[in-house]
Each structure stands twice: as structure tokens, then as C-alpha cells.
Design an enzyme around this catalytic site. Sequence first.
Site, PDB file in Angstrom:
ATOM      1  CE1 TYR A  51      -4.322  -1.125  -0.183  1.00 14.07           C
ATOM      2  CE2 TYR A  51      -3.748  -2.565   1.643  1.00 14.07           C
ATOM      3  CZ  TYR A  51      -4.620  -2.180   0.636  1.00 14.07           C
ATOM      4  OH  TYR A  51      -5.807  -2.873   0.465  1.00 14.07           O
ATOM      5  CG  PHE A  59      -6.917   5.965   4.885  1.00 13.75           C
ATOM      6  CD1 PHE A  59      -6.353   4.905   4.191  1.00 13.75           C
ATOM      7  CD2 PHE A  59      -7.364   7.061   4.157  1.00 13.75           C
ATOM      8  CE1 PHE A  59      -6.225   4.926   2.817  1.00 13.75           C
ATOM      9  CE2 PHE A  59      -7.246   7.098   2.768  1.00 13.75           C
ATOM     10  CZ  PHE A  59      -6.670   6.014   2.103  1.00 13.75           C
ATOM     11  NE  ARG A  87     -11.656  -0.585  -8.110  1.00 13.75           N
ATOM     12  CZ  ARG A  87     -11.088  -0.089  -6.990  1.00 13.75           C
ATOM     13  NH1 ARG A  87      -9.930  -0.581  -6.542  1.00 13.75           N
ATOM     14  NH2 ARG A  87     -11.662   0.871  -6.308  1.00 13.75           N
ATOM     15  CB  THR A  93     -13.545   3.109  -1.547  1.00 17.87           C
ATOM     16  OG1 THR A  93     -12.861   3.105  -2.797  1.00 17.87           O
ATOM     17  CG2 THR A  93     -12.578   2.884  -0.412  1.00 17.87           C
ATOM     18  CG  ASN A 114     -13.010  -1.652   1.847  1.00 24.37           C
ATOM     19  OD1 ASN A 114     -12.109  -2.427   2.117  1.00 24.37           O
ATOM     20  ND2 ASN A 114     -12.835  -0.563   1.114  1.00 24.37           N
TER      21      ASN A 114
HETATM   22  P1  ADP Z   1     -10.029   0.932  -3.057  1.00 27.21           P
HETATM   23  O1  ADP Z   1      -9.744  -0.215  -2.097  1.00 27.21           O
HETATM   24  O2  ADP Z   1     -11.486   1.032  -3.408  1.00 27.21           O
HETATM   25  O3  ADP Z   1      -9.137   0.914  -4.277  1.00 27.21           O
HETATM   26  P2  ADP Z   1      -8.336   3.093  -2.058  1.00 27.21           P
HETATM   27  O4  ADP Z   1      -7.262   2.519  -2.926  1.00 27.21           O
HETATM   28  O5  ADP Z   1      -8.643   4.545  -2.219  1.00 27.21           O
HETATM   29  O6  ADP Z   1      -9.710   2.275  -2.251  1.00 27.21           O
HETATM   30  O7  ADP Z   1      -7.993   2.858  -0.525  1.00 27.21           O
HETATM   31  C1  ADP Z   1      -7.400   1.645  -0.097  1.00 27.21           C
HETATM   32  C2  ADP Z   1      -8.119   1.178   1.150  1.00 27.21           C
HETATM   33  O8  ADP Z   1      -7.883   2.123   2.206  1.00 27.21           O
HETATM   34  C3  ADP Z   1      -9.650   1.109   1.028  1.00 27.21           C
HETATM   35  O9  ADP Z   1     -10.104  -0.106   0.472  1.00 27.21           O
HETATM   36  C4  ADP Z   1     -10.086   1.266   2.463  1.00 27.21           C
HETATM   37  O10 ADP Z   1     -10.005   0.039   3.189  1.00 27.21           O
HETATM   38  C5  ADP Z   1      -9.046   2.240   3.021  1.00 27.21           C
HETATM   39  N1  ADP Z   1      -9.546   3.614   2.948  1.00 27.21           N
HETATM   40  C6  ADP Z   1      -9.689   4.376   1.838  1.00 27.21           C
HETATM   41  N2  ADP Z   1     -10.186   5.588   2.127  1.00 27.21           N
HETATM   42  C7  ADP Z   1     -10.379   5.596   3.463  1.00 27.21           C
HETATM   43  C8  ADP Z   1     -10.871   6.568   4.396  1.00 27.21           C
HETATM   44  N3  ADP Z   1     -11.272   7.764   4.004  1.00 27.21           N
HETATM   45  N4  ADP Z   1     -10.911   6.215   5.704  1.00 27.21           N
HETATM   46  C9  ADP Z   1     -10.507   5.006   6.123  1.00 27.21           C
HETATM   47  N5  ADP Z   1     -10.020   4.047   5.301  1.00 27.21           N
HETATM   48  C10 ADP Z   1      -9.962   4.326   3.984  1.00 27.21           C
HETATM   49 MG    MG Z   2      -7.090   1.131  -4.430  1.00 23.06          MG
END
Ligand code: ADP
Ligand code: MG
Length: 140
Positions: A51, A59, A87, A93, A114
Amino acid sequence: MAIERTLSIIKPDGVRRNLIGEILGRFEKSGLKVVATRQCVLSKAEAEGFYAVHKERPFFNDLVASMTSGPVVVLVLQGESAILRNRDLMGATNPKNAAPGTIRADLAESIEANTVHGSDATDTAAFEISWFFRGTEIFG
Ligand code: ADP
Ligand code: MG
């Protein structure tokens, strides 16, 4: 249209709630092929590296803590436009914004828990797949 590969992770909250089969079933019913699978517990360093793109986000520490809180199931999915199709199956998200019938709308607990990860583009899919799998471990 091209055959693509994408990385999916059933996150610790999904594994903890016995959702592995439910989620794999959704991928298979949609026509995506599961071409690699691995169950493991991510180390802090592995989660931070995976990540890294989010390391400046507020976060980030919570995300790393939740991703290392228990076993995950890491998958490579293959098919036509697999990245976008995955997706679409996942949903937004934040499960509150996810379309009905998506994995996150139906199964996720919160934006933090999630339930699934999915690569978002060709370059991130290639990076994320190589983070977890050698070529000989993918049966596409
Ligand atoms: P996605 O998983 O939909 O690609 P992102 O890449 O933006 O979303 O973010 C990675 C992960 O970080 C998300 O799946 C979620 O678990 C966490 N996350 C994202 N935005 C937030 C937020 N505003 N507050 C808390 N956790 C978040
Ligand atoms: Mg992502």
C-alpha cells in the site's frame, strides 16, 4: 478488449466472517477465472510495501493494522477487461456508496473493513500481482 489479469484480496474482515466461498463464487459466476490463490498473514512490512501509494494518507496506519489483523486470501483473476470487471463487482470504496448487488454493498462492514481489494489499473495490477506471485504460480 484484452484478456487481463488483476489482483484481488479477500481482506481479514472477509476471511473472519467466512466469506471466502461467497466472494470466490461471485468472481466465478461473473466469468472471471481464478488463476492463482494464496492464503497468508501479511507482515507489517508487506502491507506497508503493498500500500506504499497510500503512505501519506491519514488512514495509512489503520489500513496496515487492519490488513495485518488476520489471514487474507490473495487471488489473481483473469478474463476480458478483468481489472474493470473486478472493480465493478467490488463496488465503491465506501460501502455506503456502493451500488446494490456489489460485494461491498452486500458484505462490507465499513470503509475500513470493506472486505475486498482490487487493482485499479494495468500498471498497479502488474505491480500487485508480482508482489505476491511468481509467474510459475499463475495458471492462466
Ligand atoms: P479501493 O480499495 O477502493 O481501491 P483506495 O485505494 O482509495 O480504495 O484505498 C485503499 C483502502 O484504504 C480502502 O479499500 C479502504 O479500506 C481504506 N480507505 C480508503 N479511504 C479511506 C478513508 N477515508 N478512511 C478510512 N479508510 C480508507
Ligand atoms: Mg485502491
